[in-house]
Design an enzyme around this catalytic site. Sequence first.
Site, PDB file in Angstrom:
ATOM      1  N   GLU A 176     -12.002  -4.041   4.908  1.00  0.00           N
ATOM      2  CA  GLU A 176     -12.336  -3.848   3.491  1.00  0.00           C
ATOM      3  C   GLU A 176     -13.815  -3.991   3.177  1.00  0.00           C
ATOM      4  O   GLU A 176     -14.273  -5.019   2.658  1.00  0.00           O
ATOM      5  CB  GLU A 176     -11.513  -4.805   2.614  1.00  0.00           C
ATOM      6  N   GLU A 218      -2.596  -2.746   5.656  1.00  0.00           N
ATOM      7  CA  GLU A 218      -2.019  -3.733   4.730  1.00  0.00           C
ATOM      8  C   GLU A 218      -1.304  -3.024   3.600  1.00  0.00           C
ATOM      9  O   GLU A 218      -1.796  -2.022   3.080  1.00  0.00           O
ATOM     10  CB  GLU A 218      -3.094  -4.621   4.073  1.00  0.00           C
TER      11      GLU A 218
END
Length: 453
Positions: free
Chosen positions: A170, A359
Amino acid sequence: RAAAQTPLDQSFPKDFLWGTATAAYQIEGAVNEDGRGQTNWDVFSHTPGKVANGDTGDVACDSYHRYKDDIALMRNLGIKAYRMSLAWSRIFPEGRGKPNAKGLDYYNRVIDALLEAGIQPNVTMFHWDLPQALPGGWQNRDTAKAFADYAGFMAGKLSDRVHRFMTVNELRCFTDLGHMVGIHAPGLKLAPAQVNQVRHHGVLAHGLGVQAIRANAKAGTEVGIADNANIYVPAIETPEHIEAAKKAFRDDNAMFLTAVMEGRYIDSYLASAGANAPKVQAGDMAAIGSPLDFVALNIYTPTFVKADASDPRGYTPLPHLPQSPRMASPWLYVGPEAAYWGVRAVSELWKPKAIYISENGTSADDTLNKSGLVDDSDRIMYLRNYLGQFRRAAAEGYPLKGYFLWSLMDNFEWADGYGKRFGIHHVDFATQKRTPKLSALWYKELIRRNALV
Ligand code: GBH
């Protein structure tokens, strides 16, 4: 009575890689053990007022000692793969220099135990826990180089057993949340030019990391990134809105995934950054655009968007409303369509060989019932809806190969501390007892059937 029509095919592709995910600082604890160096998150979480309830990752799920229990949970689920991250500061306590053998021993033990259980480790090199000793952290370009050296070193040590590596987790979070918004470590609120420079160092770390992993890993090792690109869902499924969503996706992720996939900063970003654009050195963009074997996406929340000829960009994102449905975290708006459109946008824009979902999951109200179990039907509802959209993407031929549910178990949820629970296993942090929630039983059945339940 005979069915009136053929039931919808609810199955996933054969050999779909079902897994769960965690990250080092969120589960390991043991922050002062076996020579681990301090990280920015140790400092941040120990700074009063930064993390809810004053929580820290000092103990977390104690997985440093209990990894065998965690693997037993995974084995019971029947998952084929586990996404975990390495704590850079266990290997290089100062971020660089002499490696710490005990840190390496730990990951060797975990990886060997996973393989023993028939579970394929998928390893993220950096999930936000930056060695504190690196001067200037991500504001310093040297940190990108230090990351590459560490990633290359670990690829050399592990690629005999680990076949898929993700560089960083991320980009937007460890850059912007830490250096612009200030709600993650190191808690800074820098000016735009400095923020853009930090972002550049983030993508540069990824790119140099890819090169270093390839230089040190066994042939055939797959390298990619786990990114949480902002995802745009067309308000209406017609060509003009679909095009608008694709453009919004590419523009909004310009300094992150778009740069990584295209090896350049696109004009719309450079124009809007103006004098605040990052300082780029010769060779940077080629490194940043290093070809990948796969793209992995963390997918939670959508932004809806409509085509709009009156906007110079050709589109207008639609705001979330106060009453828009969300889960137990205020940012977690429900939008299963993000699953489909995220995969489709990446596929159509950049045609990667493979896409993984690194995720997806949710916080939920996880009150124990009278039997001491968690009936998390909200989480099941959420997962069923998102997985339906992932299934659609796979069924339409987009190269979606696997799915890692966030998270295997409740853990240290960054600035929310232990107050938000994302696990499909409940963790009693006083006793470290792990208990499957209803969603774990649901996921197990889904994996068994390889089809939506
Ligand atoms: C992921 O972040 C992380 O990779 C993972 O470690 C984490 O546990 C998981 O998701 C669940 O959160 O407080 O409104 O300003 C997802 C992206 C970044 C979304 C932080 C929430 C805080 C938004 N998250 N963000 S807000």
